[in-house]
Structures are given as C-alpha cells and as structure tokens.
Scaffold this motif. Structure first.
Motif, mmCIF file in Angstrom:
data_model
loop_
_atom_site.group_PDB
_atom_site.id
_atom_site.type_symbol
_atom_site.label_atom_id
_atom_site.label_comp_id
_atom_site.label_asym_id
_atom_site.label_seq_id
_atom_site.Cartn_x
_atom_site.Cartn_y
_atom_site.Cartn_z
ATOM 1 N N VAL A 157 -7.232 12.043 21.403
ATOM 2 C CA VAL A 157 -7.066 11.258 20.310
ATOM 3 C C VAL A 157 -6.742 9.659 20.228
ATOM 4 O O VAL A 157 -6.115 9.367 21.434
ATOM 5 C CB VAL A 157 -6.165 11.844 19.167
ATOM 6 C CG1 VAL A 157 -6.652 13.537 18.834
ATOM 7 C CG2 VAL A 157 -4.824 11.891 19.829
ATOM 8 N N GLN A 158 -7.099 9.007 19.291
ATOM 9 C CA GLN A 158 -6.629 7.400 19.458
ATOM 10 C C GLN A 158 -4.980 7.708 18.717
ATOM 11 O O GLN A 158 -4.743 8.165 17.917
ATOM 12 C CB GLN A 158 -7.543 6.961 18.287
ATOM 13 C CG GLN A 158 -6.980 5.212 18.631
ATOM 14 C CD GLN A 158 -8.226 4.277 17.926
ATOM 15 O OE1 GLN A 158 -8.433 4.578 16.888
ATOM 16 N NE2 GLN A 158 -8.345 3.516 18.466
ATOM 17 N N LEU A 159 -4.461 6.818 19.739
ATOM 18 C CA LEU A 159 -2.764 6.821 19.235
ATOM 19 C C LEU A 159 -2.576 6.073 18.114
ATOM 20 O O LEU A 159 -3.310 5.191 17.735
ATOM 21 C CB LEU A 159 -2.109 5.898 20.584
ATOM 22 C CG LEU A 159 -0.632 5.653 20.349
ATOM 23 C CD1 LEU A 159 -0.053 7.142 20.605
ATOM 24 C CD2 LEU A 159 -0.430 4.671 21.585
ATOM 25 N N GLY A 160 -1.623 6.825 17.335
ATOM 26 C CA GLY A 160 -1.585 6.491 15.805
ATOM 27 C C GLY A 160 -2.535 6.731 14.771
ATOM 28 O O GLY A 160 -2.202 6.168 13.643
ATOM 29 N N SER A 161 -3.557 7.321 15.013
ATOM 30 C CA SER A 161 -4.399 7.731 14.037
ATOM 31 C C SER A 161 -4.221 8.760 13.347
ATOM 32 O O SER A 161 -3.518 9.859 13.762
ATOM 33 C CB SER A 161 -5.994 7.772 14.847
ATOM 34 O OG SER A 161 -6.073 8.798 15.810
ATOM 35 N N ILE A 162 -4.832 9.167 12.088
ATOM 36 C CA ILE A 162 -4.795 10.514 11.634
ATOM 37 C C ILE A 162 -5.498 11.495 12.110
ATOM 38 O O ILE A 162 -4.808 12.797 11.994
ATOM 39 C CB ILE A 162 -5.684 10.121 10.325
ATOM 40 C CG1 ILE A 162 -5.409 11.561 9.241
ATOM 41 C CG2 ILE A 162 -7.199 10.136 10.484
ATOM 42 C CD1 ILE A 162 -5.844 11.403 7.869
ATOM 43 N N GLN A 163 -6.273 11.344 13.500
ATOM 44 C CA GLN A 163 -6.616 12.255 14.172
ATOM 45 C C GLN A 163 -5.735 12.894 15.046
ATOM 46 O O GLN A 163 -5.634 14.185 15.315
ATOM 47 C CB GLN A 163 -7.860 11.794 15.069
ATOM 48 C CG GLN A 163 -9.186 11.657 14.237
ATOM 49 C CD GLN A 163 -9.249 10.529 13.351
ATOM 50 O OE1 GLN A 163 -8.700 9.353 13.695
ATOM 51 N NE2 GLN A 163 -10.060 10.518 12.067
ATOM 52 N N GLU A 164 -4.999 11.931 15.403
ATOM 53 C CA GLU A 164 -3.807 12.461 16.197
ATOM 54 C C GLU A 164 -2.886 13.437 15.382
ATOM 55 O O GLU A 164 -2.283 14.485 15.862
ATOM 56 C CB GLU A 164 -2.829 11.383 16.704
ATOM 57 C CG GLU A 164 -1.571 11.579 17.698
ATOM 58 C CD GLU A 164 -0.991 10.510 18.309
ATOM 59 O OE1 GLU A 164 0.085 10.648 19.012
ATOM 60 O OE2 GLU A 164 -1.092 9.162 17.481
ATOM 61 N N SER A 165 -2.520 13.129 14.271
ATOM 62 C CA SER A 165 -1.840 13.808 13.338
ATOM 63 C C SER A 165 -2.261 15.299 13.310
ATOM 64 O O SER A 165 -1.708 16.173 13.388
ATOM 65 C CB SER A 165 -1.606 13.331 11.931
ATOM 66 O OG SER A 165 -0.949 11.995 12.171
ATOM 67 N N ALA A 166 -3.765 15.218 12.869
ATOM 68 C CA ALA A 166 -4.484 16.584 12.809
ATOM 69 C C ALA A 166 -4.268 17.348 14.036
ATOM 70 O O ALA A 166 -3.860 18.737 14.058
ATOM 71 C CB ALA A 166 -5.880 16.368 12.302
#
Length: 264
Positions: A157-166
């Motif tokens: 995932v990209q660091l700091g992205s909403i995808q990281e949270s998901a």
C-alpha cells in the motif's frame, strides 16, 4: 546655528527612516491565505499546491517536459484562473503532504486525498470532487477479489494512504507500506509482494502498461472520494467549493474526467 541645523537635518532623516519602515511593515503579505495573496496591487498572487506526482492520472511527471501534469493539476489550474491565482506545484512524498501544509511549505494539498476523520483533525477539506473504488492488484491469474482472500499475504500500500488504513483494518494481512506506487508495482512483479491495494483509476493505468498484472475491484468501506485539503479555518475553502460546484454544473469536471480517466 550650524549645530541646530545639523540636528534638524538628522531628525528629518530619522523621521523619514521610521516612516519608511512602517510602510514596509504594513505592506507585508498575508501568510494566512497563500504566498503573495495579500501583495501589492498588480502583483501576481500565487498558491503553492502540494502533491505526490506518482499517482496517475491524478498527478504524474510528463517525461517529455519534466512537468507535473494530471487531473488534479488541471482542476487546480482551472480554479486558480477563476479566482485570480497562479498555481505552483510542489512534488512531495504523500505521507508528508499535510505536515508540509501545517508548516506553511505549501498552501493546499491536492493528491487524490480522501478526507478521513484523522486527516480532518489537522486540515479542512473541500467538497468531494471525484469518487473512485479500491482494487486488488496482483500478477495475472492470481484472482484475488476480496480482502478476506488476502489473509496472510504480503500486501503493498502507499504510505499514509486510505488504502493503507483499509489493509490495516482488515487485521489479517501482512501490510507493507511503501512511498511510491511504482515501487509497489515493481515489488509485485518481482514476487516480493503477493498483491497491492490501489485505487481503480490508478490501477487501470499501471495494469494497462504491465500485461503480466491484473486488478479486481473491491467495495469501498468507510470514507471514499477525493477532496482538497487546506489549513484549518482557511477562507479559500468556500471559494474553491464555489468553483468546484460551477465545474460540475457546467460539465467542465466531466470534461476533465473523460480527458484523464477515459484515455485510450
């Protein structure tokens, strides 16, 4: 009388210096609303946009010109033209964008960013200007279609992205945050990652350029959509919202969506 004349001359020079200093102080720029935004009449007003130029079609570097281009850049320039600002774009790592804004290095952030509750603690966002879905990107034939199927897998995932949270919220994945999308793609191709979670509009371009990859769309859970971030209590939020609404009503936003997301 010679001594008195010299004293009068000295007092006159001193008074002029004090008045000049006061005038310079009064003409200082209003830092609260962007670089040079409060400058003298006729002076060009500038807003610095912070972005991460590794997220096509939102923002990317044109190899022919070495300029940052993309959907977000076109929107920002359109709004700038309407409001009388020149937009200057600064390329930074995604996870450092809001910090750069907080430290006044950039005036606003536009990077396909979702206004999550966590981000809203430190920034104020415009209305959503575009919504997209997350996808699972893998080597062709892997067939992963849900986060549940990625249990125990190494997922980029990209660091700091909403995808990281998901990915983190899923709880059963080995999440590997990386700074740039191209790094994530390369790690999948090399076999060091099993998959990645990437927004569909971005995944489309990378998969089209790599015929050994595929992606499958997964339902959004929680926040979604992109908005523009400003410092808290910025007066520019309303101005930007007004132009965003005009872009949607006039069809300009649809025109830019077709330009950047429906390219053949």
């Amino acid at each position: 009388m010679g001594g008195l004349g010299k004293m009068k001359k000295w007092m006159s020079i001193t008074l002029v210096s004090i008045l000049a200093a006061a005038m310079l102080s009064a003409c200082g720029s209003d830092k609260n609303e962007g670089n040079n935004a409060g400058g003298a009449a006729g002076e060009e007003k500038v807003l610095i946009m912070g972005t991460s130029a590794d997220y096509p079609p939102y923002e990317d570097i044109d190899v022919a010109t070495n300029e940052i281009v993309g959907f977000d850049v076109d929107i920002a320039n359109y709004i700038g033209d309407k409001l009388g600002y020149k937009i200057e774009v600064q390329n930074l790592d995604f996870d450092g964008l809001l910090a750069a804004m907080s430290s006044d290095k950039v005036d606003f952030v536009m990077a396909g960013m979702t206004p999550t509750p966590e981000r809203k603690k430190n920034a104020e966002f415009t209305d959503i200007y575009f919504d997209a879905k997350n996808t699972i990107v893998t080597k062709k034939g892997s067939g992963f279609k849900s986060l549940e199927e990625l249990a125990g897998k190494k997922v980029g995932v990209q660091l700091g992205s909403i995808q990281e949270s998901a990915a983190t919220d899923a709880g059963n994945l080995e999440v590997v945050p990386l700074g740039k999308i191209p790094e994530i793609i390369q790690e999948i191709k090399s076999g060091r990652l099993d998959a990645a979670i990437i927004e569909d509009t971005v995944a489309t371009g990378y998969v089209a350029a790599n015929d050994d990859l595929e992606f499958n769309t997964i339902p959004n859970e929680g926040e979604s959509g992109s908005a523009i971030a400003f410092p808290k209590d910025s007066k520019l939020v309303k101005d930007f919202n007004d132009v965003l609404k005009e872009m949607k009503d006039s069809g300009k936003m649809d025109e830019l969506v077709k330009k950047w997301f429906e390219k053949k």
